[in-house]
Write an enzyme that holds these catalytic residues in place. Sequence first.
Site, PDB file in Angstrom:
ATOM      1  N   ASP A 217      -8.384  42.579 -18.693  1.00  9.47           N
ATOM      2  CA  ASP A 217      -7.379  43.418 -19.195  1.00  9.47           C
ATOM      3  C   ASP A 217      -7.068  44.612 -18.787  1.00  9.47           C
ATOM      4  OD1 ASP A 217      -6.197  43.414 -22.290  1.00  9.47           O
ATOM      5  OD2 ASP A 217      -7.077  45.487 -22.167  1.00  9.47           O
ATOM      6  N   GLU A 276      -4.635  41.495 -15.392  1.00  8.51           N
ATOM      7  CA  GLU A 276      -3.505  41.780 -16.283  1.00  8.51           C
ATOM      8  C   GLU A 276      -2.851  43.251 -15.455  1.00  8.51           C
ATOM      9  OE1 GLU A 276      -1.759  43.052 -20.656  1.00  8.51           O
ATOM     10  OE2 GLU A 276      -3.745  43.861 -19.933  1.00  8.51           O
TER      11      GLU A 276
HETATM   12  C1  GLC Z   1      -3.590  44.252 -23.041  1.00  7.04           C
HETATM   13  C2  GLC Z   1      -3.672  43.281 -23.988  1.00  7.04           C
HETATM   14  C3  GLC Z   1      -3.175  44.014 -25.486  1.00  7.04           C
HETATM   15  C4  GLC Z   1      -4.071  44.798 -25.638  1.00  7.04           C
HETATM   16  C5  GLC Z   1      -4.232  46.137 -24.577  1.00  7.04           C
HETATM   17  C6  GLC Z   1      -5.357  47.108 -24.774  1.00  7.04           C
HETATM   18  O1  GLC Z   1      -2.410  44.666 -22.579  1.00  7.04           O
HETATM   19  O2  GLC Z   1      -3.032  42.284 -23.560  1.00  7.04           O
HETATM   20  O3  GLC Z   1      -3.127  42.773 -26.325  1.00  7.04           O
HETATM   21  O4  GLC Z   1      -3.655  45.677 -26.939  1.00  7.04           O
HETATM   22  O5  GLC Z   1      -4.414  45.461 -23.275  1.00  7.04           O
HETATM   23  O6  GLC Z   1      -6.404  46.545 -24.708  1.00  7.04           O
END
Ligand code: GLC
Length: 563
Positions: A217, A276
């Site tokens: 993440d 991500e």
């Molecule tokens: C990422 C996740 C999202 C979350 C954020 C903070 O972007 O996909 O859902 O709110 O990180 O962890």
Amino acid sequence: MPTPSAPSSPSPDSWWRAAAIYQLYVRSFADGDGDGIGDLAGARAHLPYLAALGIDAIWFNPWYPSPMADAGYDISDYRSIDPVFGTLDDADALIDQAHAHGIKIIIDVVPNHASDRHPWFVAALAAGPGSVERSRFWFRPGRGADGSLPPNNWQSIFGGPAWTRVVEADGSPGEWYLHLFAPEQPDFNWGSADVRRDFEDVLRFWFGRGVDGIRIDSAALLCKDAALPDVTGDEQPGPAHPYMDRDEVHAIYQSWRAVADSYSTVNLGGRMLIGEVWLPDGSRLARYVGPGELHTVFNFPYLNCPWDAAALRQVIDSTLALAEAPATWVLSNHDVDRVVSRYGRPDTAFDLDRRPYFHSLPVDLALGTRRARAAALLTMALPGAIYIYQGEELGLGEVQDIPDELRQDPIWARTHGADPGRDGSRVPLPWSGTEPPFGFSPVGAAAAPWLPQPKEWRDLTVAAETAHPESMLQLYRQALRIRGSAPALGDGGMSWQPSPDGVLAFDRADARDAGVPSVSVRCVANLSAGPVALPPDASVLLVSGPLDDGLLPPDTTAWLRIG
Ligand code: GLC
């Protein structure tokens, strides 16, 4: 339980290069115990559905103990399961059962921040300024004579300041701590050796239980410039923040990769790391997938791209130019508007920072659905892995009329309602029946689904779509079956074919037997305003909507067998 092999062993099986990966948002997938919230029992019960859909792996959004200030992205224990979802035994059983179906398991790990209830943060609050406990987070004195101003001007990605002031043990106003997201999500300081060690241990914990991959993440945000300088102008907030996306992160991911590789065995396959990384400039993605680092990253430029042939072609070409990593193709996830709604608007692009604008546009659901069907076939024909967000296979739209008092996304509260947030893509799935909870919860459930389901979803349940040969679900099933069995699809190369403006045409060849005449698959996606002719020597394998007198209508994609 598997044990690690020698640390440097290579990944014997790069299954992620071509996998069809289903994103399972556990609180909205299926509720096994009737509390209105999806759980691991519900997920286990529907594994046969996923196996029949034809997917290769499941990515689970966070399932850990959490106060749920951000739907589980605020983790208080990285080595357990939240009681609302089940137990560690349920997770073990789920991993085993999924493997028995031939399905791999990817889990979400959130390294940028913890929950403010994480024992380390609780200890940091108690230990006070200058302590080792506080050094695991970003505590700083405030500015101004009495320290009442935040240490810098950074804003939270969820709205409001990125700093919150604490009350010290003696009751006095104290230091501030950094949170790029909600105040309940304090950022870890990755300069701390404790933090680095603990996360490697967390990876070992889950790889040791048989997990096949980790979704990282907010992967580009971990390392901050320790001077925490002010930002200027429109530099903030967000993933392209000038004081993140820093070189230090690469050493961290190299050590994570070594851990992943150490659990990769011939029998069990490779262990995968996917990041991500929301960076506007896709070229910087190469920094994360260098040798010995992340295996791959999510393709957000593709997700954000408008339904426009030239723009899509450009994103496809730049994605494939990133030679360091296999491509991923992503149409939606739990953070963005659902695809049939996006493609039904007069502006078909998407951008996390402009959600209020997109929600102000009218939606033509029939048009959006036709385009989403065409996009599904385009996406599944491209070389690389695909991600399918739960409900995409049913053609669910963004639910834009959730009553304000039921909204749960912190983005809604922290922007004082200016940004509707992400709840509209997280509404519990409809499985069967003609009224809510549409089989999401068992008969006689004690509570309604945690977000209300639109009554129109009676036509979009798994049961209704299974009975309907032309449904989105049937299209996904057929496409995934062909994609899984045609050697030309999945991993490999592609070659663009001449096509009229507004039409994307490319061939995928079966590269296994070089020199032997082979069967190719041609994908033709018509994004133009008029019908186009198909090549005379081709036979149709699958088409996203009916042909019109032998011609491919607008907003329709065909898969053809060539040769
Ligand atoms: C990422 C996740 C999202 C979350 C954020 C903070 O972007 O996909 O859902 O709110 O990180 O962890």
